[in-house]
Design an enzyme around this catalytic site. Sequence first.
Site, mmCIF file in Angstrom:
data_model
loop_
_atom_site.group_PDB
_atom_site.id
_atom_site.type_symbol
_atom_site.label_atom_id
_atom_site.label_comp_id
_atom_site.label_asym_id
_atom_site.label_seq_id
_atom_site.Cartn_x
_atom_site.Cartn_y
_atom_site.Cartn_z
ATOM 1 N N ARG A 65 2.251 10.201 13.068
ATOM 2 C CA ARG A 65 3.007 9.335 12.156
ATOM 3 C C ARG A 65 3.354 10.036 10.838
ATOM 4 N NH1 ARG A 65 -2.359 6.927 12.497
ATOM 5 N NH2 ARG A 65 -3.524 7.229 10.577
ATOM 6 N N ASP A 66 3.974 9.274 9.959
ATOM 7 C CA ASP A 66 4.206 9.630 8.563
ATOM 8 C C ASP A 66 5.176 10.803 8.378
ATOM 9 O OD1 ASP A 66 2.297 7.659 8.302
ATOM 10 O OD2 ASP A 66 0.716 8.967 7.547
ATOM 11 N N ASP B 268 13.818 23.549 3.497
ATOM 12 C CA ASP B 268 13.024 24.693 3.042
ATOM 13 C C ASP B 268 13.805 25.433 1.961
ATOM 14 O OD1 ASP B 268 11.579 26.978 2.644
ATOM 15 O OD2 ASP B 268 11.783 27.745 4.682
ATOM 16 N N THR C 30 -5.299 13.760 8.734
ATOM 17 C CA THR C 30 -4.586 14.389 7.610
ATOM 18 C C THR C 30 -3.260 13.622 7.526
ATOM 19 O OG1 THR C 30 -3.919 16.115 9.165
ATOM 20 C CG2 THR C 30 -5.674 16.656 7.623
ATOM 21 N N GLU C 31 -3.283 12.552 6.719
ATOM 22 C CA GLU C 31 -2.186 11.584 6.716
ATOM 23 C C GLU C 31 -1.134 11.935 5.662
ATOM 24 O OE1 GLU C 31 -3.778 7.511 7.997
ATOM 25 O OE2 GLU C 31 -4.849 7.906 6.147
ATOM 26 N N ASP D 128 -10.680 13.931 10.991
ATOM 27 C CA ASP D 128 -9.838 13.381 12.056
ATOM 28 C C ASP D 128 -8.475 12.909 11.570
ATOM 29 O OD1 ASP D 128 -9.717 13.036 14.817
ATOM 30 O OD2 ASP D 128 -10.007 10.864 14.627
ATOM 31 N N TRP E 126 0.852 -1.191 0.000
ATOM 32 C CA TRP E 126 0.000 0.000 0.000
ATOM 33 C C TRP E 126 0.883 1.235 0.000
ATOM 34 C CZ3 TRP E 126 0.493 -3.591 3.711
ATOM 35 C CH2 TRP E 126 0.626 -3.232 5.045
ATOM 36 N N ASP E 127 0.990 2.032 1.069
ATOM 37 C CA ASP E 127 1.709 3.309 0.977
ATOM 38 C C ASP E 127 3.033 3.165 0.227
ATOM 39 O OD1 ASP E 127 -0.350 3.895 2.666
ATOM 40 O OD2 ASP E 127 0.881 4.856 4.188
ATOM 41 N N ALA F 255 4.367 4.320 7.674
ATOM 42 C CA ALA F 255 4.913 5.136 6.594
ATOM 43 C C ALA F 255 5.933 6.185 7.022
ATOM 44 C CB ALA F 255 3.775 5.820 5.847
#
Length: 424
Positions: free
Chosen positions: A209-210, A216, A293-294, A291, A52-53, A139
């Site tokens: 996570r992630d 920058d 924002t991955e 809930d 998956w990811d 991830a």
Amino acid sequence: MKSNTEKFGKTPHQPSLWTRADALKVHADDPTTTQPLVSANFPVLSNEVFIWDTMPLRDMDGNITSVDGWSVIFTLTADRHPNDPQYIDENGNYDITRDWNDRHGRAKMYYWFSRTGKDWKLGGRVMAEGVSPTVREWAGTPILLNEQGEVDLYYTAVTPGATIVKVRGRVVTTEHGVSMVGFEKVKPLFEADGKMYQTEAQNPFWGFRDPWPFRDPNDGKLYMLFEGNVAGERGSHKVGKAEIGDVPPGHEDVGNSRFQTACVGIAVARDEDGDDWEMLPPLLTAVGVNDQTERPHFVFQDGKYYLFTISHTFTYADGVTGPDGVYGFVADSLFGPYVPLNGSGLVLGNPSSQPFQTYSHCVMPNGLVTSFIDSVPTGESGTQTRIGGTEAPTVEIKIKGQQTFVVAEYDYGYIPPMLDVTLK
Ligand code: FRU
């Protein structure tokens, strides 16, 4: 309601808000923000594993990088169990749906390589069994550090807890393929603090996570995005005027939306190597809206910061909804203010006829968007589905100011390099 300054103390920035009013503008099936239908006849990368990811190898500036002409991706991966009695149903058939749904609990990081940016060959597991300190390897981001082939893999060590960690190794190439060596010592970086980012003690359904580290382009410093929830006991959050936004009559009732508290977190490195991090207040919050924002990530384009994050229908709050897919926000400087792309935030959602066809989209700086196939309806009735666990067709979007447009579709799992590094 407490203002952000009261809540987060004296901070360099105010989190931008994804409001309920913004989310009311989300419309599924707008062709400019909808992923083309994925056919149920998709090819599968492997009959042995689900993936998956997908995390393409890149440099600290975000460029997708091949090494000695080899493209490399990392994937969250789990064995398929077609013969395991645990996944055989009462009719003697393999219950692939249950096997697929259980995958998060046994997720491991694998890598794949390719000469063509598609038709990926399985390289194997990145870390040997026992190296990662927790059960789940969730991830993150593999970063090619230099021409010696050193790679820092930032990822999430989950169960018990959820810790942002990193492990260093090296990519080695031959004319026949790619291998990953090292990746033997996992270094914990940070966990949710309960003051800015919600902890497991505050909410058993918390997300933390992630990691997505980056340099920058303007101040040259090393930062990291990650997924979080806004700190505070579950149920204690206030959905006030600011979170609601400018809604039409009849949309003032927020229901139980105080339980949805996603945010995009940011941390800054205190050192050049990214071993020592300080968490900063979130860049963006979605209290009362969603809930989760991955897998937040950036595309830096036209001097702007394009912030992308994936989210689900089932994680939306009462009174607002939208498709599974990738959402985006744009700002003129790193700390915002961020404005939702396309007015609503929706950039690429699943069509309502195939609401779970793809997920975990990653927008690359060349405008290509990779994702995986989750499940696609088969047959007339649409009640049967085919489970994916494989790469989806790549989609191209054009990013123009505060708008985005779907413009093309490519082969399954097409992730071409943006630059090639010849290893020394
Ligand atoms: C996205 C995601 C990530 C997490 C992983 C767990 O698909 O939920 O946020 O790291 O999958 O399997």
